[in-house]
Design an enzyme around this catalytic site. Structure first.
Site, PDB file in Angstrom:
ATOM      1  CG  ASN A 175      -8.031   1.927  -2.547  1.00 42.94           C
ATOM      2  OD1 ASN A 175      -8.030   1.056  -3.548  1.00 42.94           O
ATOM      3  ND2 ASN A 175      -8.835   1.602  -1.567  1.00 42.94           N
ATOM      4  CD  GLN A 176      -3.569   7.578  -4.099  1.00 40.93           C
ATOM      5  OE1 GLN A 176      -3.742   8.656  -4.167  1.00 40.93           O
ATOM      6  NE2 GLN A 176      -2.758   6.995  -3.100  1.00 40.93           N
TER       7      GLN A 176
ATOM      8  CG  ASP B 270      -1.670   1.205   1.346  1.00 41.48           C
ATOM      9  OD1 ASP B 270      -2.267   1.599   0.614  1.00 41.48           O
ATOM     10  OD2 ASP B 270      -1.535   1.838   2.687  1.00 41.48           O
ATOM     11  NE  ARG B 271       0.383   7.352  -2.674  1.00 39.38           N
ATOM     12  CZ  ARG B 271       0.037   8.357  -3.430  1.00 39.38           C
ATOM     13  NH1 ARG B 271       0.357   8.526  -4.644  1.00 39.38           N
ATOM     14  NH2 ARG B 271      -0.765   9.371  -2.736  1.00 39.38           N
ATOM     15  CG  ASP B 272      -1.168   7.491   0.198  1.00 41.74           C
ATOM     16  OD1 ASP B 272      -0.273   8.089  -0.002  1.00 41.74           O
ATOM     17  OD2 ASP B 272      -2.222   7.503  -0.438  1.00 41.74           O
TER      18      ASP B 272
END
Length: 197
Positions: free
Chosen positions: A56-57, A13-15
């Site tokens: 998710n963005q 996951d990024r954030d």
């Protein structure tokens, strides 16, 4: 409990996992790495484990950031952490009913397909329950790295909990060492660019 197998790829996951969570961030100057992110990725790459981002963005669907803003932030992430072997990005909102937005498994399945590995051989690393639900739905191994925003019930329900990204790298590399036959090598190549839909 997950079945021990050779890790085919680690999907982050990024954030809140790789970088500090700045809600709907479209400013690359606000990108700040999570502790241990660079070291963990460097260790996985040295071991020839493919690494990817599944994120998710929904800020794009909400009109809070533009696709170009998002791309600039992703470029900054790669500038700080090095190139990822694949990016799978959902730009939809919850009301769109897509199959890619976590907790749906679409991003995990897409990243695995791009990397030519089975989702069952992937490790999904994230900071909230949605990440773990996506991993479970795709048949992947999920490792939760809790932060201050992770809810207690998400920690309790997680299949596996790591203290930090260093701990994640330790777990993956220990399994790699235990499961890799002598002489085995990586069978993948970098997938250029990132996919969003």
């Amino acid at each position: 409990m997950y079945e021990r197998r050779r890790p085919g790829a680690v999907l982050f996951d990024r954030d809140g996992t790789l970088i500090r969570d700045v809600p709907y961030n479209g400013d690359p100057d606000r990108v700040e790495l999570m502790p241990g992110a660079a070291e963990a990725l460097a260790r996985l790459r040295r071991a020839d484990v493919p690494v990817a981002v599944v994120t998710n963005q929904s800020g794009v669907a909400k009109g809070l950031i533009s696709p170009d803003d998002m791309d600039q932030v992703n470029a900054r992430v790669e500038e700080l952490l090095g190139p990822f072997d694949a990016w799978a990005i959902c730009v939809h909102d919850d009301v769109d009913g897509c199959t890619c937005r976590k907790p749906a498994p679409g991003l995990v399945i897409r990243a695995a397909a791009v990397l030519d590995v089975s989702p069952r051989d992937c490790v999904v690393v994230g900071d909230i329950g949605r990440d773990m639900e996506a991993a479970r739905a795709a048949g992947a191994r999920g490792i939760l790295v809790p932060t201050e925003v992770t809810r207690p019930e998400e920690v309790e329900q997680a299949p596996e909990v790591a203290a930090d990204l260093t701990d994640v790298a330790d777990r993956v590399l220990n399994d790699l060492e235990a499961a890799t036959p002598v002489g085995a090598g990586a069978r993948w190549s970098r997938a250029m660019g990132w996919s969003r839909w």
